[in-house]
Design an enzyme around this catalytic site. Structure first.
Site, PDB file in Angstrom:
ATOM      1  N   LEU A 118      41.070  50.473  53.200  1.00  0.00           N
ATOM      2  CA  LEU A 118      41.616  49.120  53.349  1.00  0.00           C
ATOM      3  C   LEU A 118      40.500  48.083  53.243  1.00  0.00           C
ATOM      4  O   LEU A 118      40.726  46.905  53.355  1.00  0.00           O
ATOM      5  CB  LEU A 118      42.371  48.995  54.679  1.00  0.00           C
ATOM      6  CG  LEU A 118      43.485  50.041  54.878  1.00  0.00           C
ATOM      7  CD1 LEU A 118      44.236  49.797  56.178  1.00  0.00           C
ATOM      8  CD2 LEU A 118      44.469  50.038  53.698  1.00  0.00           C
ATOM      9  N   ARG A 119      39.275  48.557  53.042  1.00  0.00           N
ATOM     10  CA  ARG A 119      38.107  47.736  52.671  1.00  0.00           C
ATOM     11  C   ARG A 119      37.552  46.867  53.781  1.00  0.00           C
ATOM     12  O   ARG A 119      36.763  45.963  53.505  1.00  0.00           O
ATOM     13  CB  ARG A 119      38.441  46.858  51.465  1.00  0.00           C
ATOM     14  CG  ARG A 119      38.862  47.633  50.219  1.00  0.00           C
ATOM     15  CD  ARG A 119      37.815  48.602  49.770  1.00  0.00           C
ATOM     16  NE  ARG A 119      38.061  49.093  48.409  1.00  0.00           N
ATOM     17  CZ  ARG A 119      37.401  50.105  47.856  1.00  0.00           C
ATOM     18  NH1 ARG A 119      36.478  50.749  48.547  1.00  0.00           N
ATOM     19  NH2 ARG A 119      37.659  50.486  46.629  1.00  0.00           N
ATOM     20  N   ASP A 162      44.630  58.164  48.142  1.00  0.00           N
ATOM     21  CA  ASP A 162      43.250  57.846  47.746  1.00  0.00           C
ATOM     22  C   ASP A 162      43.179  56.394  47.253  1.00  0.00           C
ATOM     23  O   ASP A 162      42.537  56.083  46.250  1.00  0.00           O
ATOM     24  CB  ASP A 162      42.738  58.816  46.667  1.00  0.00           C
ATOM     25  CG  ASP A 162      41.214  58.757  46.537  1.00  0.00           C
ATOM     26  OD1 ASP A 162      40.568  58.229  47.468  1.00  0.00           O
ATOM     27  OD2 ASP A 162      40.686  59.236  45.529  1.00  0.00           O
ATOM     28  N   HIS A 213      40.397  47.224  44.330  1.00  0.00           N
ATOM     29  CA  HIS A 213      39.199  46.543  43.839  1.00  0.00           C
ATOM     30  C   HIS A 213      39.542  45.118  43.434  1.00  0.00           C
ATOM     31  O   HIS A 213      40.668  44.827  43.042  1.00  0.00           O
ATOM     32  CB  HIS A 213      38.643  47.248  42.605  1.00  0.00           C
ATOM     33  CG  HIS A 213      37.915  48.524  42.905  1.00  0.00           C
ATOM     34  ND1 HIS A 213      36.766  48.569  43.659  1.00  0.00           N
ATOM     35  CD2 HIS A 213      38.171  49.800  42.543  1.00  0.00           C
ATOM     36  CE1 HIS A 213      36.341  49.818  43.742  1.00  0.00           C
ATOM     37  NE2 HIS A 213      37.189  50.600  43.082  1.00  0.00           N
TER      38      HIS A 213
END
Lengths: 168, 426, 332
Positions: free
Chosen positions: B66-67, B308, B312
């Site tokens: 989830l960055r 996965d 981006h």
């Protein structure tokens, strides 16, 4: 001139006569001949033999000198130019089949001058039709013809040579 | 405050118990309370009509990034939570390669708290196996465990050497932590960006050989026997690695594995034309590998399908193929890709759903992913027939980096309940 | 299942005309023949006193080199100038992208200067495809080498050289020797030779320098040069980069030359009229003996000469007209 008089043989005879007169008038010494690919080359082959020119016939493909590249792009089939003599200081008989807008001859002159600086260039064409767009004119002609704007005249060959008129 | 909910007339599939039939499901106080027969005095605050739909446990995704923290320019927990819920996912594991790395309780807690704030999903942070994921010094695994980490892992970071690997496995085993290994020998992988095979050869792309995976799996399996560690292999991509894992399982070694959903469909040929959206790690492999992965899912050698998910920013994919960032955004395609396996006859529907629910729950030892009374009311309701097009109107992740963009897929989540509360629904 | 267009569709317009020149793969034989025919016509330009034609007058060609290569850049520059195009050399190997500017930003910035063609050299495979996919519709892209992927103009000049000297491809056995793994030239040549109908393409090198499943490209592999040169018509030697010694690909230049260096003695196993080619620059004493490189079988310098005519042909065929879709006799 009428369509009936589109006889290639007669036109070549007249063009030959005109060229002989022009060579004599200008006192052209040892001229060489260049035919413009493809129709001009066919006519030039015949004239070259008749005039008994010593040096082999030159062949010019002006595809790389056309002024319409930016409009239509590269011509799909391109054969190379062959000038089997030095151009520098020579007297050149430049031959084409049909003189129309004058653009082909401009391109041909540009190409010839990229090979060297000739003494004189005499332009001979089988047929001069109306529709000139730039200030270039033939010196010797086989005949003249007035066509409508949408009409085109085309030489087919090499054997037999024939002229035909069609509309676009 | 959670409400009393009746999910009426759906086809309830609970792979954990083998239940599959038309049932009414009663939810109250954030839990499943009954099937078919309402508890005394139950009056529903509202009803969800589930006729023609499938009702199953909320999905458990073993790997989704989830960055946050550290890569908020790609995505955030709050932002992605909408896509998570729309994907039918109620629990997900977040790999430790955040910035800072999840190698302290503080980072693990931060992630969990941010997830709690959304009120729609449960995030289980996976702790780093080594400090800073540097591959050299052990992380404070005991502290991570106390902070609620059920597992520790290496994410995509290599370990310095086999001695570190051995000690990390031993140490994790001391605290009964599951070790999640993404097996890839860094030297064999080198600077590769595509499966080493006919396609990478033709395209002149540096290859990642299948041996990069099998050599790593072999090392871990050998060390497992000596260390007593429990290991889960993440995102297996090669047929040979699957066979090695199957053999180890048959020998009684406590090893499990998952596969990324895209690996079950796409292959090396999908990168033709240098499609950076198909640049993933591990790389898309050959057809034969794909068949073995599918088989392994059927046989239970592979317990789970994960998304996965790697969102981006657009720029990450705008470069020459090898220079692009690997990974695809894949939350909302998880269910459609799993259903497609059932549609193609690779798996039964129940088995496909098990790989999204009871399978991953068992890997983590969680009391989730099942519909038994008393279990948390994490529920996914979906229409297995509905076609939808991946695109601007439907895609909720901040990452648009999916090769399925503008593609039509089948199977759409209509409602997601997280602990008895509506997390997604229309 | 994914969305990317195959290279074919990216290179050709709907009428089958060249739009970009990115790879040989997927092109038809007639197109490759036409490129060589056109190059043949351009050969006469060097016989002119003024060695240029006005074909691309007013067009701007940008040599966009992300990887330095004086030789390739020079031949492209000369080819463009002989077509009367304006040429701008942009060497990015050391500048913009290392300052953090993205590849796309670099392209957009140069494109804004109203250019017509990019000639691109880049260290990453697929860079030319990426740029072709993102340039403005009037701009064409010529791949001057991308990573290990393709170097299609080099392959075409080699085919042109072979055709001139051998007359055709049907009965030819061609050996490509050396570092196939890292070679974009080899990949493009293999595609070209197969499309043009060569009888057999052999790749010869140690296993460490042959890519995985290389046979799938349509070649026969061989790990012994003496054996591999048997009855060969054309030998193409590839350059061996110094860095292969440190990457555990080969032990030493000495051992490489002993096993895979082309010497006069080895060459005697090939057909008596076999020609020797090399894309350059040559490492004498590493992949080829000086005696062979300078010998009468070597056509290495002819390759360089042909490089200009081939690039003139490809540039003029790929250059987009201002108004597309028109044709016919506007001239007479």
């Amino acid at each position: 001139m009428s369509e009936a008089s589109l006889d290639v043989g007669t036109l070549i005879d007249r063009l030959e006569t005109a060229l002989r007169e022009e060579i004599a008038r200008r006192e052209l010494l040892d001229p060489v001949m260049i035919g413009i690919h493809t129709g001009g080359a066919w006519i030039a082959e015949r004239l070259h033999a008749r005039l008994g020119l010593k040096e082999p016939l030159g062949l010019l493909n002006i595809s790389f000198y056309r002024d319409d590249f930016s409009e239509i792009g590269m011509h799909p089939q391109v054969s190379r130019s062959v000038l089997p003599f030095r151009v520098e200081g020579r007297n050149i008989l430049l031959i084409d089949d049909v003189f129309y807008t004058g653009r082909t001859v401009r391109a041909a002159l540009n190409e010839i001058f990229d090979y060297g600086r000739p003494a004189q260039v005499v332009l001979g064409v089988l047929i001069e039709r109306n529709g000139r767009q730039i200030p270039i004119r033939p010196d010797c002609i086989g005949g003249t013809l007035v066509l409508k704007a949408e009409q085109r005249i085309k030489l087919t060959g090499p054997e037999p040579l024939a002229l035909s008129i069609h509309s676009v | 405050m959670s409400e009393r909910i009746l999910v009426k007339g759906g086809r309830v599939i609970d792979p954990a118990s083998g239940l599959d039939g038309l049932h009414d499901l009663y939810l109250a106080e954030g839990r499943v309370v009954a099937l078919d027969v309402p508890p005394d005095g139950f009056t529903a605050d509202f009803e969800v009509g589930a006729r023609g739909k499938i009702v199953c446990p909320g999905f458990i995704d073993l790997c989704a990034r989830l960055r946050e923290p550290g890569h908020e320019h790609k995505a955030t927990i709050a932002g992605e939570s909408r896509a998570v819920a729309a994907a039918g996912i109620t629990t997900l594991c977040c790999p430790p390669d955040t910035d800072p790395v999840i190698d302290t309780p503080a980072v693990a807690n931060l992630i969990r708290e941010k997830a709690q704030l959304t009120g729609t999903l449960r995030v289980l942070p996976i702790g780093a196996l080594t400090r800073g994921l540097q591959g050299r010094d052990l992380s404070e695994m005991s502290a991570l465990r106390s902070a609620g980490c059920l597992a520790v892992g290496n994410a995509h970071a290599p370990l310095a050497n086999t001695l570190v690997l051995r000690r990390a496995l031993e140490y994790a085993a001391s605290y009964d932590l599951l070790v999640v290994i993404r097996p890839e020998d860094p030297h064999l992988a080198d600077r590769g960006c595509a499966h080493e095979g006919p396609v990478s050869t033709r395209m002149g792309l540096p290859g990642i050989p299948e041996t990069a995976e099998t050599v790593a799996v072999a090392q871990v399996l050998a060390l497992m026997e000596h260390t007593g560690a429990r290991v889960h292999f993440a995102q297996i991509s090669s047929g040979r690695a699957v066979r090695m894992i199957a053999k180890a399982q048959a020998d009684g070694i406590p090893v499990s594995a998952d596969v990324a959903a895209h690996q079950l469909h796409l292959t090396e040929t999908d990168i033709e034309g240098f499609d950076a959206l198909c640049h993933v790690r591990p790389p898309l492999r050959g057809r034969a590998d794909r068949e073995i992965l599918r088989e392994a899912l059927r046989d239970g050698v592979i317990a789970a399908i994960c998304s996965d998910h790697q969102p981006h920013e657009p720029g990450a994919k705008l470069d020459a193929f090898p220079a692009t960032a690997p990974g695809m955004a894949s939350l909302q395609t998880l269910l459609p890709l799993a259903l497609q396996l059932a549609d193609e006859g690779v798996l039964t529907l129940s088995r496909a759903l098990a790989a999204l629910t009871s399978g991953p729950a068992a890997v983590l030892g969680l009391e989730l992913g099942a519909l038994r009374p008393g279990a948390p009311a994490d529920i996914c309701i979906f229409d297995p027939e509905e076609c939808w097009t991946v695109g601007e109107d439907t895609w909720l992740s901040d990452g648009r980096n999916t090769p399925f963009w503008k593609k039509t897929v089948t199977g759409r989540v209509t409602h997601t309940f997280f602990s008895g509360r509506l997390a997604f629904g229309h | 299942m994914s969305a990317a267009l195959p290279a074919r569709d990216l290179q050709l317009d709907t009428t089958g005309r060249l739009k970009h020149f990115l790879t040989i793969e997927g092109l038809r034989r007639e197109l490759l023949e036409r490129i060589m025919d056109t190059a043949e016509s351009f050969s006469s330009v060097t016989e002119q006193t003024v060695k240029k034609v006005p074909l691309l007058r007013g067009k701007t060609v940008v040599n966009l080199f992300f990887e330095t290569s004086t030789r390739t850049r020079t031949t492209f520059e000369l080819a463009a100038k002989r077509l009367s195009a304006d040429v701008l050399n942009v060497n990015i190997a050391t500048s913009a992208t290392s300052k953090g500017e993205s590849l796309l930003d670099t392209i957009r910035n140069i494109e804004a200067m109203h250019v017509d063609m990019f000639v691109v050299r880049h260290a990453e495979s697929g860079a030319a495809h990426f740029i072709a996919r993102h340039v403005a519709p009037h701009v064409s892209v010529i791949n001057a080498g991308d990573g290990r992927h393709a170097h299609p103009t080099q392959a075409m000049l080699d085919m042109f050289t072979i055709r001139k000297l051998k007359g055709g491809f049907e009965n030819l056995t061609v050996a490509i020797v050396g570092d196939i793994l890292h070679s974009r030239v080899a990949r493009s040549e293999i595609h070209a030779l197969n499309i043009l109908g060569a009888k057999e393409v052999r790749v010869i090198g140690p296993r460490t320098l042959l890519p995985a499943a290389v046979e799938s490209l349509g070649v026969v592999t061989c790990h012994d040069l003496d054996e591999g040169l048997e009855a060969v018509d054309v030998v193409i030697m590839l350059r061996l980069q110094k860095e292969r010694m440190s990457g555990a690909f080969i032990p030493s230049e000495h051992e490489y030359f002993a096993r895979f260096g082309l010497t006069g003695k080895r060459l005697s196993r090939a057909r008596p009229d076999a020609i020797v080619m090399h894309p350059g620059p040559v490492n004498r004493g590493v992949e080829i003996d000086s005696e062979v490189a300078d010998g009468h079988r070597s056509v290495i310098l002819q390759q360089v000469t042909h490089g200009i005519a081939i690039r003139m042909a490809i540039m003029s065929m790929a250059m987009r007209p201002d108004r597309e879709g028109q044709s016919g006799d506007r001239l007479a």
